[in-house]
Design an enzyme around this catalytic site. Structure first.
Site, mmCIF file in Angstrom:
data_model
loop_
_atom_site.group_PDB
_atom_site.id
_atom_site.type_symbol
_atom_site.label_atom_id
_atom_site.label_comp_id
_atom_site.label_asym_id
_atom_site.label_seq_id
_atom_site.Cartn_x
_atom_site.Cartn_y
_atom_site.Cartn_z
ATOM 1 N N CYS B 130 48.296 49.594 61.564
ATOM 2 C CA CYS B 130 49.632 49.240 61.088
ATOM 3 C C CYS B 130 50.664 50.043 61.864
ATOM 4 O O CYS B 130 50.664 51.271 61.837
ATOM 5 C CB CYS B 130 49.807 49.504 59.598
ATOM 6 S SG CYS B 130 51.473 49.060 59.071
ATOM 7 N N LYS B 165 40.163 46.385 61.956
ATOM 8 C CA LYS B 165 41.304 45.620 62.466
ATOM 9 C C LYS B 165 41.956 46.366 63.627
ATOM 10 O O LYS B 165 42.471 47.469 63.456
ATOM 11 C CB LYS B 165 42.320 45.377 61.350
ATOM 12 C CG LYS B 165 43.459 44.471 61.806
ATOM 13 C CD LYS B 165 44.188 43.880 60.626
ATOM 14 C CE LYS B 165 45.241 42.898 61.040
ATOM 15 N NZ LYS B 165 45.873 42.266 59.877
#
Ligand SMILES: Cc1cc2nc3c(=O)[nH]c(=O)nc-3n(C[C@H](O)[C@H](O)[C@H](O)COP(=O)(O)OP(=O)(O)OC[C@H]3O[C@@H](n4cnc5c(N)ncnc54)[C@H](O)[C@@H]3O)c2cc1C
Ligand SMILES: Cc1cc2nc3c(=O)[nH]c(=O)nc-3n(C[C@H](O)[C@H](O)[C@H](O)COP(=O)(O)O)c2cc1C
Ligand code: FES
Lengths: 257, 303
Positions: B130, B165
């Site tokens: 993120c 991710k």
């Protein structure tokens, strides 16, 4: 219930400088209440990509029609303004929690204060308040005379005062100038417009019941992405609210201004 | 429907389509619009140990064929996610992939250990990518050795397969992919958003309160396809691809590049019914390609 519908353009009219009134026909009108909004996909292409939130200004359930009034300023709203009668517009809605019409008793008086492009949702609200036997007083603020609209419509519903920043129409200054000089008697106030106006109103009527409609940039428009979050005052249980799904209308004092 | 099934570590997918993390909340809002059981899986919003308030607004801005966001991983914290959100999702016949975020290894380990015990959580997605918060794990996602150590620590406690991710904001995404594979990752999900900025026309200042935001939407698809293509060649674990998927053809493209399944993010904001629509359109796409089962096209660009 929120639905997505390709709604048909009934009419598109320019009603002031850069201000357009767009009437659409479709089933989802049946679920609309004043103060709610729709999320509009203005083009079938990837440009512009995101939907545009626009308030519901007029509801006609008998004919399955509703009206929005918007300022064609940015890329998306300029595309929206090119729609003509018979074209289809992709609308998601109705969205959010609107104004509580029953907050004023029959025979009571409501004060409706709008600023600029926050004025439109007050029109349907006023219609529904009048239908319940509530007297309405409208104080509507704009930048200049050329962006004012709906004078006849509001005047037909009750006492209406215009305020412009440059004094080209009505009282010169801000809505609070009118409120200070006229001191209207009322039971509940409703407002939609720029943040400084909402803040001023809260300060003006600390002891009155009031409902304010907010704006924030949106992603999903349905409560899933947390884009449109506002901090709350510490009196309430939650530390944030989402304008799209918890609002756009909140009782006075809910959102930290 | 059987033409669309995909088997992945921990996941029996009815079809390869799933909403991407952060773009679908915990499913509640979209559940009002259609039956969530139709989806291949759901990647739920990032979950951290504590409640996170997120960043100041404006948190989103539109860009050419895309958007920037800096939500800041706002979420109610693992207790509420487990007791309320995952419970709610139990009403649907759909596997959940839990997106796990944190500041330190210990945070990831705690969230992973607990959330992997939920009945409907079939896999974890470690968010080491993120770009919007200092503690969003990005420091884990840009250094191969740190990424590998984190995966090892989480693998040691997780009851379900662990997908990682990847961030596109690195010099070599292949190095990170190989590192997490070496650390024991069961799969890779990619890509997270690209760091971007938009300036206000009048003030010249950034539109997003945070300054920078993560770029997503159709604008990022070529970058994502290139990265999936490269990583597919370099690792032996499956990839769930994402970045700009808006229609069935995009799914075909990602799978051709090497993805075994595909996540849809930003497009859910533009067309709230995009996931079921794509699922319905896929069989006709397979007919056109003369393919019986969708798995036949995985990695076909490399053949
Ligand atoms: C609940 C709600 C109700 C609204 N009702 C009305 C209305 O009745 N009439 C009207 O004219 N306007 C209304 N607005 C504001 C309207 O949404 C914006 O003016 C419009 O989105 C701007 O789009 P654009 O294409 O002209 O601008 P652009 O600058 O091209 O827009 C770029 C992006 O910024 C967003 N954005 C820009 N300005 C605003 C804003 N003020 N508020 C939220 N997002 C913004 C757009 O949605 C888009 O995602 C409302 C906003 C909200 C949140
Ligand atoms: C508003 C928004 C919030 C997001 N939140 C998260 C998140 O919490 N965790 C995460 O791993 N990715 C998050 N992402 C990234 C998406 O899951 C996805 O990787 C990215 O948007 C690319 O896909 P898209 O182009 O289809 O949107 C978010 C993206 C957006 C637009
Ligand atoms: S716009 Fe997505 S939560 Fe309000």
């Amino acid at each position: 219930m929120i639905r997505q519908e390709k709604m048909t353009v009934v009419s598109q009219k320019q009603i002031a400088t850069n201000i357009f009134e767009l009437t659409l026909h479709g089933e989802l009108v049946q679920d609309m209440t004043p103060g709610q909004f729709v999320h509009v996909k203005v083009s079938d292409s990837l440009e512009p990509l995101l939907r545009r939130p626009i308030s519901i200004a007029n509801i006609d359930k008998d004919n399955n029609e509703f009206t929005m009034i918007y300022r064609a300023e940015g890329r998306g709203t300029k595309v929206l303004a090119t729609n003509r009668e018979g074209q289809l517009v992709n609308v998601l809605g109705p969205i959010g929690n609107g104004f509580p019409v029953d907050a004023v008793k029959e025979g009571g008086t409501a004060l409706l204060v709008g600023g600029g492009i926050g004025v439109p949702p007050l029109h349907e609200l006023s219609k529904q308040l009048n239908a319940r036997g509530v007297k309405t007083i409208h104080v509507l603020g704009f930048q200049t005379e050329d962006v004012c609209f709906y004078e006849e419509e509001f005047s037909a519903l009750g006492e209406t005062h215009y305020v412009t920043v440059d004094g080209s129409k009505g009282t010169k200054g801000f809505v609070t100038n009118v409120l200070a000089s006229r001191a209207p008697e009322f039971d509940v106030f409703y407002s939609c417009g720029p943040l400084p106006m909402l803040k001023a109103l809260e300060g003006f009527y600390p002891e009155k019941e009031g409902y304010l409609s907010f704006e924030e940039r949106m992603g999903c428009g349905i409560g899933a992405c947390f884009a449109c979050v506002c901090k709350t005052t510490d009196q309430v249980a939650k530390d944030y609210v989402k304008v799209c799904s918890d609002g756009p209308v909140f009782p006075k004092g809910t959102v930290a201004l | 429907m059987s033409r669309l099934t995909i088997q992945l570590p921990g996941l029996e997918l009815k079809n390869p389509i799933m909403p991407a993390s952060g773009c679908f909340g915990f499913g509640r809002e979209y559940a009002q619009l259609y039956d969530l059981s139709k989806l291949g899986a759901i990647m739920i919003k990032a979950t951290t140990v504590e409640t996170r308030p997120g960043n100041p607004t404006p948190r989103v801005a539109e860009t050419a064929a895309g958007m920037l966001n800096a939500i800041g991983l706002q979420n109610p914290g693992i207790d509420k996610v487990m007791n309320e959100e995952l419970k709610f999702l139990e009403d649907y016949d759909v596997p959940i992939i839990a997106n796990v975020a944190g500041t330190e290894t210990a945070d990831y380990v705690e969230v992973a250990q607990r959330i992997s015990t939920a009945a409907n959580v079939k896999a974890l997605e470690l968010n080491i990518s993120c770009p919007n918060v200092k503690c969003g794990g990005i420091q884990f996602g840009t250094d191969p050795a740190t990424a590998r150590e984190l995966v090892e620590a989480v693998k040691a406690v997780s009851e379900v397969p662990v997908y990682v991710k990847l961030s596109p904001n690195v010099t070599s995404i292949v190095d990170i992919a190989q590192a997490v594979e070496a650390g024991g990752a069961d799969g890779i999900t990619m890509i997270n958003t690209l760091i971007g900025m938009r300036l206000d026309e009048r003030t010249g200042k950034p539109v997003i309160a945070n300054g920078t935001g993560g770029l997503s939407g159709p604008a990022v698809k070529p970058v994502a396809i290139r990265m999936v293509y490269e990583v597919y060649k370099a690792v032996n674990i499956p990839i769930i691809g994402m970045g700009g998927v808006t229609e069935a053809q995009d799914v075909i493209d990602f799978m051709s590049a090497g993805a075994s399944a595909v996540a849809v993010g930003t497009a859910n904001f533009v067309d709230h019914f995009v996931c079921p629509t794509i699922i319905d359109e896929l069989p006709a796409k397979l007919d056109k390609l003369g393919v019986e089962h969708i798995s036949e096209i995985i990695g076909r660009s490399h053949r």
